[in-house]
Design a protein around this motif. Structure first.
Motif, PDB file in Angstrom:
ATOM      1  N   THR A 179       0.667  -1.249   0.128  1.00 13.14           N
ATOM      2  CA  THR A 179       0.101  -0.080  -0.020  1.00 13.14           C
ATOM      3  C   THR A 179       0.782   1.337   0.123  1.00 13.14           C
ATOM      4  N   THR A 180       2.050   1.116   0.055  1.00 14.77           N
ATOM      5  CA  THR A 180       3.124   2.191  -0.264  1.00 14.77           C
ATOM      6  C   THR A 180       3.960   1.974  -1.235  1.00 14.77           C
ATOM      7  N   ALA A 181       4.447   3.003  -1.653  1.00 17.85           N
ATOM      8  CA  ALA A 181       5.636   2.888  -2.931  1.00 17.85           C
ATOM      9  C   ALA A 181       6.959   2.092  -2.442  1.00 17.85           C
ATOM     10  N   ALA A 182       7.432   2.589  -1.162  1.00 18.89           N
ATOM     11  CA  ALA A 182       8.490   1.920  -0.769  1.00 18.89           C
ATOM     12  C   ALA A 182       8.142   0.298  -0.732  1.00 18.89           C
ATOM     13  N   GLY A 183       7.300   0.037  -0.017  1.00 17.92           N
ATOM     14  CA  GLY A 183       6.562  -1.496   0.056  1.00 17.92           C
ATOM     15  C   GLY A 183       6.350  -2.177  -1.069  1.00 17.92           C
ATOM     16  N   ALA A 184       6.035  -1.440  -2.297  1.00 20.58           N
ATOM     17  CA  ALA A 184       5.880  -1.725  -3.787  1.00 20.58           C
ATOM     18  C   ALA A 184       7.187  -2.191  -4.306  1.00 20.58           C
ATOM     19  N   ARG A 185       8.297  -1.218  -4.303  1.00 15.70           N
ATOM     20  CA  ARG A 185       9.479  -1.464  -4.860  1.00 15.70           C
ATOM     21  C   ARG A 185      10.244  -2.679  -4.056  1.00 15.70           C
ATOM     22  N   THR A 186       9.904  -2.725  -2.848  1.00 14.27           N
ATOM     23  CA  THR A 186      10.500  -4.043  -2.131  1.00 14.27           C
ATOM     24  C   THR A 186       9.948  -5.262  -2.755  1.00 14.27           C
ATOM     25  N   ASN A 187       8.686  -5.179  -2.822  1.00 13.11           N
ATOM     26  CA  ASN A 187       7.897  -6.549  -3.304  1.00 13.11           C
ATOM     27  C   ASN A 187       8.157  -6.812  -4.692  1.00 13.11           C
ATOM     28  N   LEU A 188       8.488  -5.982  -5.514  1.00 15.40           N
ATOM     29  CA  LEU A 188       8.923  -5.793  -6.932  1.00 15.40           C
ATOM     30  C   LEU A 188      10.174  -6.230  -6.903  1.00 15.40           C
ATOM     31  N   GLY A 189      11.236  -6.098  -6.081  1.00 20.06           N
ATOM     32  CA  GLY A 189      12.537  -6.356  -6.227  1.00 20.06           C
ATOM     33  C   GLY A 189      13.238  -5.214  -6.978  1.00 20.06           C
ATOM     34  N   LEU A 190      12.686  -3.788  -6.946  1.00 22.71           N
ATOM     35  CA  LEU A 190      13.469  -2.871  -7.684  1.00 22.71           C
ATOM     36  C   LEU A 190      14.637  -2.203  -6.964  1.00 22.71           C
ATOM     37  N   GLY A 191      14.672  -2.158  -5.671  1.00 23.61           N
ATOM     38  CA  GLY A 191      15.901  -1.633  -4.780  1.00 23.61           C
ATOM     39  C   GLY A 191      15.640  -0.188  -4.840  1.00 23.61           C
ATOM     40  N   THR A 192      16.831   0.400  -4.484  1.00 28.19           N
ATOM     41  CA  THR A 192      16.831   1.933  -4.212  1.00 28.19           C
ATOM     42  C   THR A 192      16.882   2.760  -5.659  1.00 28.19           C
ATOM     43  N   MET A 193      17.777   2.036  -6.534  1.00 27.58           N
ATOM     44  CA  MET A 193      17.719   2.683  -8.030  1.00 27.58           C
ATOM     45  C   MET A 193      16.355   3.304  -8.480  1.00 27.58           C
ATOM     46  N   ALA A 194      15.375   2.640  -7.928  1.00 34.29           N
ATOM     47  CA  ALA A 194      14.234   3.149  -8.508  1.00 34.29           C
ATOM     48  C   ALA A 194      13.722   4.362  -7.731  1.00 34.29           C
ATOM     49  N   THR A 195      14.329   4.950  -7.073  1.00 30.48           N
ATOM     50  CA  THR A 195      13.995   6.131  -6.351  1.00 30.48           C
ATOM     51  C   THR A 195      14.731   7.143  -7.009  1.00 30.48           C
ATOM     52  N   GLN A 196      15.893   6.870  -7.914  1.00 27.15           N
ATOM     53  CA  GLN A 196      16.806   8.088  -8.560  1.00 27.15           C
ATOM     54  C   GLN A 196      15.872   8.967  -9.537  1.00 27.15           C
ATOM     55  N   ASN A 197      16.230  10.159  -9.289  1.00 27.90           N
ATOM     56  CA  ASN A 197      15.373  11.169 -10.175  1.00 27.90           C
ATOM     57  C   ASN A 197      16.244  11.417 -11.252  1.00 27.90           C
ATOM     58  N   THR A 198      15.823  11.070 -12.413  1.00 26.94           N
ATOM     59  CA  THR A 198      16.470  10.992 -13.821  1.00 26.94           C
ATOM     60  C   THR A 198      15.909  12.236 -14.523  1.00 26.94           C
ATOM     61  N   GLY A 199      14.952  12.926 -13.944  1.00 25.17           N
ATOM     62  CA  GLY A 199      14.326  14.137 -14.522  1.00 25.17           C
ATOM     63  C   GLY A 199      14.850  15.389 -13.941  1.00 25.17           C
ATOM     64  N   ALA A 200      16.045  15.569 -13.581  1.00 26.39           N
ATOM     65  CA  ALA A 200      16.463  16.939 -12.972  1.00 26.39           C
ATOM     66  C   ALA A 200      16.767  17.730 -14.045  1.00 26.39           C
ATOM     67  N   SER A 201      16.813  19.052 -13.570  1.00 32.92           N
ATOM     68  CA  SER A 201      17.412  20.168 -14.558  1.00 32.92           C
ATOM     69  C   SER A 201      18.243  21.234 -13.936  1.00 32.92           C
ATOM     70  N   GLY A 202      19.130  21.546 -14.714  1.00 36.92           N
ATOM     71  CA  GLY A 202      20.133  22.498 -13.886  1.00 36.92           C
ATOM     72  C   GLY A 202      21.354  22.449 -14.798  1.00 36.92           C
ATOM     73  N   THR A 203      22.323  23.255 -14.420  1.00 36.39           N
ATOM     74  CA  THR A 203      23.865  23.126 -14.921  1.00 36.39           C
ATOM     75  C   THR A 203      24.781  22.658 -14.038  1.00 36.39           C
ATOM     76  N   PHE A 204      25.724  22.030 -14.654  1.00 36.71           N
ATOM     77  CA  PHE A 204      26.782  21.245 -13.987  1.00 36.71           C
ATOM     78  C   PHE A 204      27.875  21.660 -14.604  1.00 36.71           C
ATOM     79  N   THR A 205      29.215  21.624 -13.911  1.00 33.55           N
ATOM     80  CA  THR A 205      30.577  22.096 -14.073  1.00 33.55           C
ATOM     81  C   THR A 205      31.310  20.627 -14.064  1.00 33.55           C
ATOM     82  N   THR A 206      32.006  20.356 -15.272  1.00 36.21           N
ATOM     83  CA  THR A 206      32.785  19.162 -15.354  1.00 36.21           C
ATOM     84  C   THR A 206      34.363  19.285 -14.869  1.00 36.21           C
ATOM     85  N   VAL A 207      34.931  18.169 -14.579  1.00 39.57           N
ATOM     86  CA  VAL A 207      36.088  18.429 -13.994  1.00 39.57           C
ATOM     87  C   VAL A 207      37.196  19.108 -15.108  1.00 39.57           C
ATOM     88  N   ASP A 208      36.728  19.341 -16.397  1.00 40.11           N
ATOM     89  CA  ASP A 208      37.537  20.192 -17.241  1.00 40.11           C
ATOM     90  C   ASP A 208      37.002  21.547 -17.488  1.00 40.11           C
TER      91      ASP A 208
END
Length: 223
Positions: A179-208
């Motif tokens: 009945t919760t998102a965390a419980g669903a991920r556990t039951n479906l074997g998704l692990g914590t990667m399923a919580t990563q936000n891949t829809g972020a916006s912004g600017t980043f500076t590389t090492v170079d």
């Protein structure tokens, strides 16, 4: 020869001059009257145009044929028939059966009747239309007929305006078992990667020292 004669009275002298007694014609006439009037009891038999009875009828009594004679009697009411005897009258009508006058049967009810041996309705009630599910073997239920709250659709819960009101649907039945998102991920074997936000916006500076612009998880520029 029968000792009867015809009315009116004979046109001859009452006394026969030859015999000094009553004449034959008058004897037959008077004997005829005697016979018609019942032989002394004053009752005229049906064969002579009478009723054969000197009984005084009561209200509703009729002369009923009874093997060569008449008899006074009243009508006998049968099942569902009323007979009312009055002074000079007889009223026959159908008795009320107890069924209330009206229209029976609606879009959601069917009439249920009870009929006696005389074919009369003795009771009538509206019975709600209820068809057991076991009696429906073919056909498709129109979607317009599915609305509101229902029980027994899956045997585990009800749907009310799009909301599932029951226990969680197991993974084996196509659900998450939680009945919760965390419980669903556990039951479906998704692990914590399923919580990563891949829809972020912004600017980043590389090492170079490059500037990377990301919009909704998509790199739009590198300068």
């Amino acid at each position: 020869m029968l000792n009867t004669t015809q009315i009116p009275a004979p046109r001859v002298p009452l006394i026969d001059e030859r015999t000094g007694t009553i004449s034959r014609e008058w004897f037959r006439f008077l004997n005829n009257l005697y016979t018609i009037l019942g032989g002394g009891d004053g009752i005229i038999n049906p064969t002579n145009g009478g009723t054969g009875t000197n009984a005084i009828p009561t209200n509703g009594q009729l002369l009923i044929g009874d093997t060569g004679k008449y008899k006074l009697n009243t009508l006998t009411q049968g099942n569902g028939i009323n007979v009312t005897n009055g002074a000079g009258s007889i009223t026959v009508n159908v008795a009320n059966t107890g069924v209330t006058a009206g229209t029976y049967g609606t879009a959601s009810n069917v009439p249920t009747y009870a009929v006696n041996a005389q074919g009369q309705l003795t009771s009538s009630v509206n019975t709600p239309i209820a068809i057991d599910a076991n009696q429906i073997t073919t056909g498709t239920i129109n979607t317009a007929r599915i609305s509101g709250s229902y029980t027994g659709i899956t045997g585990v819960g009800t749907l009310t305006v799009g909301t599932w009101n029951a226990t969680a649907i197991a993974v084996a039945n196509g659900g998450t078992g939680a009945t919760t998102a965390a419980g669903a991920r556990t039951n479906l074997g998704l692990g914590t990667m399923a919580t990563q936000n891949t829809g972020a916006s912004g600017t980043f500076t590389t090492v170079d020292s490059k500037t990377v612009t990301v919009v909704n998880g998509i790199i739009t520029s590198i300068v």
